[in-house]
Design a protein around this motif. Structure first.
Motif, short mmCIF file in Angstrom:
data_model
loop_
_atom_site.label_atom_id
_atom_site.label_comp_id
_atom_site.label_asym_id
_atom_site.label_seq_id
_atom_site.Cartn_x
_atom_site.Cartn_y
_atom_site.Cartn_z
N ASN A 31 0.86 -1.18 0.00
CA ASN A 31 0.00 0.00 0.00
C ASN A 31 0.89 1.23 0.00
OD1 ASN A 31 -1.26 2.20 1.99
ND2 ASN A 31 -2.94 1.24 0.89
N PHE A 32 0.67 2.15 -0.92
CA PHE A 32 1.54 3.31 -1.04
C PHE A 32 1.56 4.15 0.22
CE2 PHE A 32 2.31 7.79 -1.94
CZ PHE A 32 3.59 7.71 -2.46
N THR A 33 0.39 4.40 0.80
CA THR A 33 0.32 5.24 2.00
C THR A 33 1.17 4.66 3.12
OG1 THR A 33 -1.87 6.11 1.46
CG2 THR A 33 -1.21 6.18 3.76
N VAL A 34 1.05 3.36 3.36
CA VAL A 34 1.83 2.71 4.42
C VAL A 34 3.32 2.93 4.19
CG1 VAL A 34 2.49 0.48 5.41
CG2 VAL A 34 0.09 0.98 4.98
N LEU A 35 3.78 2.67 2.97
CA LEU A 35 5.19 2.82 2.66
C LEU A 35 5.64 4.27 2.80
CD1 LEU A 35 5.39 0.49 -0.46
CD2 LEU A 35 6.15 -0.04 1.86
N PHE A 36 4.77 5.20 2.41
CA PHE A 36 5.13 6.62 2.44
C PHE A 36 5.18 7.17 3.86
CE2 PHE A 36 3.94 11.12 2.38
CZ PHE A 36 4.96 11.64 1.58
N ILE A 37 4.16 6.90 4.66
CA ILE A 37 4.12 7.53 5.99
C ILE A 37 5.11 6.90 6.97
CG2 ILE A 37 1.73 8.28 5.67
CD1 ILE A 37 0.83 6.09 7.57
N TRP A 38 5.57 5.66 6.68
CA TRP A 38 6.56 5.01 7.52
C TRP A 38 7.96 5.06 6.90
CZ3 TRP A 38 5.95 3.11 12.40
CH2 TRP A 38 4.63 2.97 12.87
N ARG A 39 8.15 5.80 5.84
CA ARG A 39 9.39 5.73 5.06
C ARG A 39 10.63 6.11 5.88
NH1 ARG A 39 6.91 10.45 4.29
NH2 ARG A 39 8.10 12.37 3.89
N ASP A 40 10.50 7.12 6.74
CA ASP A 40 11.67 7.55 7.51
C ASP A 40 11.97 6.58 8.65
OD1 ASP A 40 11.96 9.84 5.94
OD2 ASP A 40 10.51 10.95 7.15
N ILE A 41 10.92 6.07 9.29
CA ILE A 41 11.12 5.16 10.42
C ILE A 41 11.67 3.82 9.93
CG2 ILE A 41 9.97 3.96 12.31
CD1 ILE A 41 8.17 6.88 10.87
N MET A 42 11.20 3.36 8.78
CA MET A 42 11.58 2.04 8.28
C MET A 42 12.72 2.08 7.28
SD MET A 42 9.57 0.13 9.99
CE MET A 42 9.76 -1.46 9.20
N GLY A 43 13.17 3.27 6.89
CA GLY A 43 14.25 3.36 5.91
C GLY A 43 13.89 2.72 4.58
N THR A 44 12.67 2.93 4.11
CA THR A 44 12.15 2.23 2.94
C THR A 44 12.71 2.80 1.63
OG1 THR A 44 10.11 1.91 4.18
CG2 THR A 44 10.04 1.42 1.83
N CYS A 197 4.99 9.66 14.43
CA CYS A 197 5.58 10.24 13.22
C CYS A 197 4.78 9.83 11.98
CB CYS A 197 7.03 9.79 13.09
SG CYS A 197 7.90 10.50 11.68
N SER A 198 4.35 8.57 11.93
CA SER A 198 3.57 8.11 10.78
C SER A 198 2.19 8.78 10.75
CB SER A 198 3.41 6.58 10.82
OG SER A 198 2.50 6.16 11.81
N VAL A 199 1.58 8.98 11.92
CA VAL A 199 0.29 9.67 11.99
C VAL A 199 0.43 11.10 11.49
CG1 VAL A 199 -1.47 10.57 13.57
CG2 VAL A 199 -0.59 8.25 13.88
N LYS A 200 1.50 11.75 11.92
CA LYS A 200 1.76 13.12 11.48
C LYS A 200 1.93 13.20 9.97
CE LYS A 200 5.37 16.56 12.27
NZ LYS A 200 6.52 16.87 13.11
N ASN A 201 2.68 12.24 9.39
CA ASN A 201 2.86 12.19 7.94
C ASN A 201 1.53 12.00 7.22
OD1 ASN A 201 5.65 12.57 7.87
ND2 ASN A 201 6.09 10.39 8.05
N ALA A 202 0.69 11.14 7.76
CA ALA A 202 -0.61 10.88 7.13
C ALA A 202 -1.49 12.13 7.17
CB ALA A 202 -1.31 9.71 7.82
N LEU A 203 -1.56 12.80 8.31
CA LEU A 203 -2.41 13.98 8.43
C LEU A 203 -1.87 15.15 7.60
CD1 LEU A 203 -3.21 13.86 12.26
CD2 LEU A 203 -4.74 13.26 10.36
N ASN A 204 -0.55 15.31 7.56
CA ASN A 204 0.04 16.40 6.78
C ASN A 204 -0.14 16.20 5.28
OD1 ASN A 204 0.94 17.94 8.93
ND2 ASN A 204 2.96 16.99 8.99
#
Length: 309
Positions: A31-44, A197-204
């Motif tokens: 899912n693009f959103t999952v990969l995008f909002i967790w990208r910094d935490i997971m180093g994707t 951090c992921s929640v913040k990315n999603a809302l922003n």
């Protein structure tokens, strides 16, 4: 020349969603959103080979990258080449080739292409909880009696209301998320910090990601919100669900109000826009696991860790 793995940006949204649509896989990872909002935490990092997406990530504390099974469309030769690209990329790093969140059908393909080359084991913490949409919308029967009771207790509060999340109230959702973090100790828990951090990315990036959501108010204050999106042809993926635990019934109420608002096409006929609800994994949190089981999943989407022998 190997395709280059790169960081994910919003400019990757359209092509990645197209490839995921071809794959039509309901797992959280595709899912693009999952990969995008967790990208910094997971180093994707992502790459493309023809009509396949290649994904690797490097969680904090893990040596080397972990790879997802490539998904997309095309002949088996393209899939085999996509896998070989991942293996070659791993050889340029510091650790052996390893895969994460590999599903049963993908394991079978891997075994057919590379007999007796890999070993695997289930990774329970990453199993997705898949529910019947009909179950979670209507909460019928004895098994959901306690959920109906909690929702009724919340609705007995004077001054509660439900709203669709949009530009008018996104800032209030962010404010509630910050208060939630302060209240429940995000500063002392690295996993909660990552989630925030992921929640913040999603809302922003709510509108750019084309997300949908709902919130609950109590006497004008936002006390719960949820964010989701349709992730494949038959499944709604719930990305975020926040509520104050000391407000009785707030969690089941936001879950149910949102689903009634977003997936019911015809209330009288009981027609829904999706068949399944994916509420993601429990990340090994025992309290979260118990809470997810209380909603009686239709099945758990099993995933495996894979490494070369």
């Amino acid at each position: 020349m190997l395709p280059e793995f790169k960081e994910i940006t919003l400019q990757d949204r359209d092509w990645m969603r197209q490839v995921f649509a071809w794959a039509d896989n309901r797992a959280t990872e595709y899912n693009f959103t999952v990969l995008f909002i967790w990208r910094d935490i997971m180093g994707t990092r992502v790459a493309r080979y023809r009509d396949y997406i290649l994904i690797k990530f490097r969680p904090h504390g893990v040596e080397g990258y972990l790879y997802l099974f490539p998904v997309g469309r095309g002949p088996s030769e393209d899939l085999e080449k996509a896998l070989e690209i991942c293996m070659e990329d791993a050889r340029t790093g510091e650790a052996p080739f390893r895969m994460a969140s590999v599903q049963k059908e993908q394991l079978e393909i891997l075994e057919s292409l590379y007999p007796d080359r890999f070993v695997h084991e289930p990774f329970r913490n990453s199993f997705d909880y898949i529910y019947s949409a009909e179950d979670l919308v209507f909460l019928r029967g004895k098994k959901f009696q306690s959920k109906r009771n909690f929702i009724s207790r919340f609705r007995r509060n004077e001054g509660w209301s439900y709203e669709v999340v949009g530009k008018e109230n996104l800032d209030e959702c962010m404010e509630m998320s910050l208060k939630w973090c302060a209240k429940y100790g995000c500063g002392k828990d690295p996993s909660m910090q990552g989630e925030h951090c992921s929640v913040k990315n999603a809302l922003n990036n709510f509108h750019e990601l084309e997300l949908q959501g709902g919130l609950l108010r109590l006497n004008g204050e936002v006390v719960a919100f949820t964010i989701a999106e349709k992730t494949n042809s038959d499944t709604l993926l719930v990305h975020i669900e926040k509520a104050y635990a000391d407000i009785v019934g707030a969690y089941p109420a936001i879950a149910n109000e949102f689903l009634r608002s977003s997936v019911v096409v015809d209330q009288a006929a009981g027609e829904l826009s999706v068949r399944y609800i994916n509420r993601e994994d429990d990340a090994g949190d025992e309290g979260l696991r118990e809470a997810k089981m209380q909603y009686h999943p239709l099945f758990l989407l099993e995933k495996y860790s894979v490494k070369e022998k």
